[in-house]
Design a protein around this motif. Structure first.
Motif, mmCIF file in Angstrom:
data_model
loop_
_atom_site.group_PDB
_atom_site.id
_atom_site.type_symbol
_atom_site.label_atom_id
_atom_site.label_comp_id
_atom_site.label_asym_id
_atom_site.label_seq_id
_atom_site.Cartn_x
_atom_site.Cartn_y
_atom_site.Cartn_z
ATOM 1 N N LEU A 153 0.809 -1.215 0.000
ATOM 2 C CA LEU A 153 0.000 0.000 0.000
ATOM 3 C C LEU A 153 0.840 1.263 0.000
ATOM 4 O O LEU A 153 0.562 2.200 -0.719
ATOM 5 N N THR A 154 1.842 1.305 0.832
ATOM 6 C CA THR A 154 2.694 2.489 0.884
ATOM 7 C C THR A 154 4.140 2.061 0.715
ATOM 8 O O THR A 154 4.530 0.988 1.142
ATOM 9 N N GLN A 155 4.895 2.922 0.103
ATOM 10 C CA GLN A 155 6.315 2.661 -0.043
ATOM 11 C C GLN A 155 7.003 2.903 1.295
ATOM 12 O O GLN A 155 6.651 3.841 2.008
ATOM 13 N N PRO A 156 7.955 2.092 1.654
ATOM 14 C CA PRO A 156 8.685 2.339 2.894
ATOM 15 C C PRO A 156 9.380 3.691 2.847
ATOM 16 O O PRO A 156 9.800 4.136 1.781
ATOM 17 N N GLU A 157 9.460 4.329 3.998
ATOM 18 C CA GLU A 157 10.120 5.626 4.053
ATOM 19 C C GLU A 157 11.598 5.473 3.711
ATOM 20 O O GLU A 157 12.245 4.524 4.122
ATOM 21 N N LYS A 158 12.091 6.417 2.962
ATOM 22 C CA LYS A 158 13.494 6.385 2.619
ATOM 23 C C LYS A 158 14.300 6.785 3.844
ATOM 24 O O LYS A 158 13.905 7.665 4.595
ATOM 25 N N THR A 159 15.398 6.133 4.024
ATOM 26 C CA THR A 159 16.254 6.470 5.153
ATOM 27 C C THR A 159 16.996 7.766 4.854
ATOM 28 O O THR A 159 17.224 8.114 3.694
ATOM 29 N N ARG A 160 17.354 8.442 5.914
ATOM 30 C CA ARG A 160 18.079 9.695 5.746
ATOM 31 C C ARG A 160 19.473 9.420 5.206
ATOM 32 O O ARG A 160 20.109 8.444 5.562
ATOM 33 N N GLN A 161 19.915 10.307 4.358
ATOM 34 C CA GLN A 161 21.244 10.173 3.790
ATOM 35 C C GLN A 161 22.134 11.230 4.430
ATOM 36 O O GLN A 161 21.842 12.432 4.353
ATOM 37 N N PHE A 162 23.185 10.784 5.092
ATOM 38 C CA PHE A 162 24.098 11.702 5.749
ATOM 39 C C PHE A 162 24.732 12.630 4.719
ATOM 40 O O PHE A 162 25.203 12.200 3.675
ATOM 41 N N GLY A 163 24.687 13.921 5.019
ATOM 42 C CA GLY A 163 25.307 14.911 4.147
ATOM 43 C C GLY A 163 24.429 15.361 3.001
ATOM 44 O O GLY A 163 24.914 16.020 2.080
ATOM 45 N N ALA A 164 23.134 15.058 3.033
ATOM 46 C CA ALA A 164 22.243 15.417 1.919
ATOM 47 C C ALA A 164 22.109 16.936 1.759
ATOM 48 O O ALA A 164 21.870 17.419 0.662
ATOM 49 N N MET A 165 22.267 17.689 2.847
ATOM 50 C CA MET A 165 22.136 19.151 2.781
ATOM 51 C C MET A 165 23.493 19.849 2.654
ATOM 52 O O MET A 165 23.560 21.076 2.683
ATOM 53 N N ARG A 166 24.565 19.091 2.495
ATOM 54 C CA ARG A 166 25.898 19.678 2.401
ATOM 55 C C ARG A 166 25.951 20.663 1.229
ATOM 56 O O ARG A 166 25.570 20.349 0.109
ATOM 57 N N GLY A 167 26.381 21.886 1.540
ATOM 58 C CA GLY A 167 26.518 22.912 0.513
ATOM 59 C C GLY A 167 25.233 23.661 0.218
ATOM 60 O O GLY A 167 25.235 24.610 -0.545
ATOM 61 N N LYS A 168 24.103 23.273 0.824
ATOM 62 C CA LYS A 168 22.819 23.922 0.547
ATOM 63 C C LYS A 168 22.437 24.916 1.634
ATOM 64 O O LYS A 168 21.551 25.731 1.434
ATOM 65 N N ALA A 169 23.065 24.829 2.801
ATOM 66 C CA ALA A 169 22.762 25.751 3.902
ATOM 67 C C ALA A 169 24.062 26.082 4.606
ATOM 68 O O ALA A 169 24.987 25.270 4.665
#
Length: 77
Positions: free
Chosen positions: A41-57
Motif C-alpha cells: 500500500l505504501t512505499q517504505p520511508e526512505k532512510t536519511r542520507q548523511f550529508g544530503a544538505m551539504r553545501g545547501k545551507a
C-alpha cells in the motif's frame, strides 16, 4: 512475478507479505486463473542520507550569538 493458488496463499500469507515488502509481485489464482495481485500500500520511508544538505545551507557565527532580550521574551511567552 510469482503466482500462488488461494490455498497456498492462505498457508504462506506471512511469507508472501514479506516478499511483497521486499519488492516482489505476487499474484493469487484460483486454479490457473489469476484473480488478484498482492501489492504494497505504501512505499517504505526512505532512510536519511548523511550529508544530503551539504553545501545547501550555511551557519554563520551569528547563529551562536545570544538572542536580543525582546526576542527572548517572545519565546518565553
Amino acid at each position: 512475478m510469482k503466482i500462488y493458488t488461494i490455498y497456498s496463499a492462505k498457508t504462506h500469507l506471512s511469507s508472501l507479505i514479506a516478499q511483497v515488502c521486499a519488492g516482489e509481485e505476487i499474484v493469487i489464482a484460483r486454479g490457473k486463473t489469476p484473480l488478484v495481485k498482492l501489492v504494497l500500500l505504501t512505499q517504505p520511508e526512505k532512510t536519511r542520507q548523511f550529508g544530503a544538505m551539504r553545501g545547501k545551507a550555511t551557519v554563520t557565527d551569528a547563529f551562536f550569538e545570544p538572542l536580543p532580550e525582546d526576542e527572548l521574551h517572545t519565546w518565553e511567552q
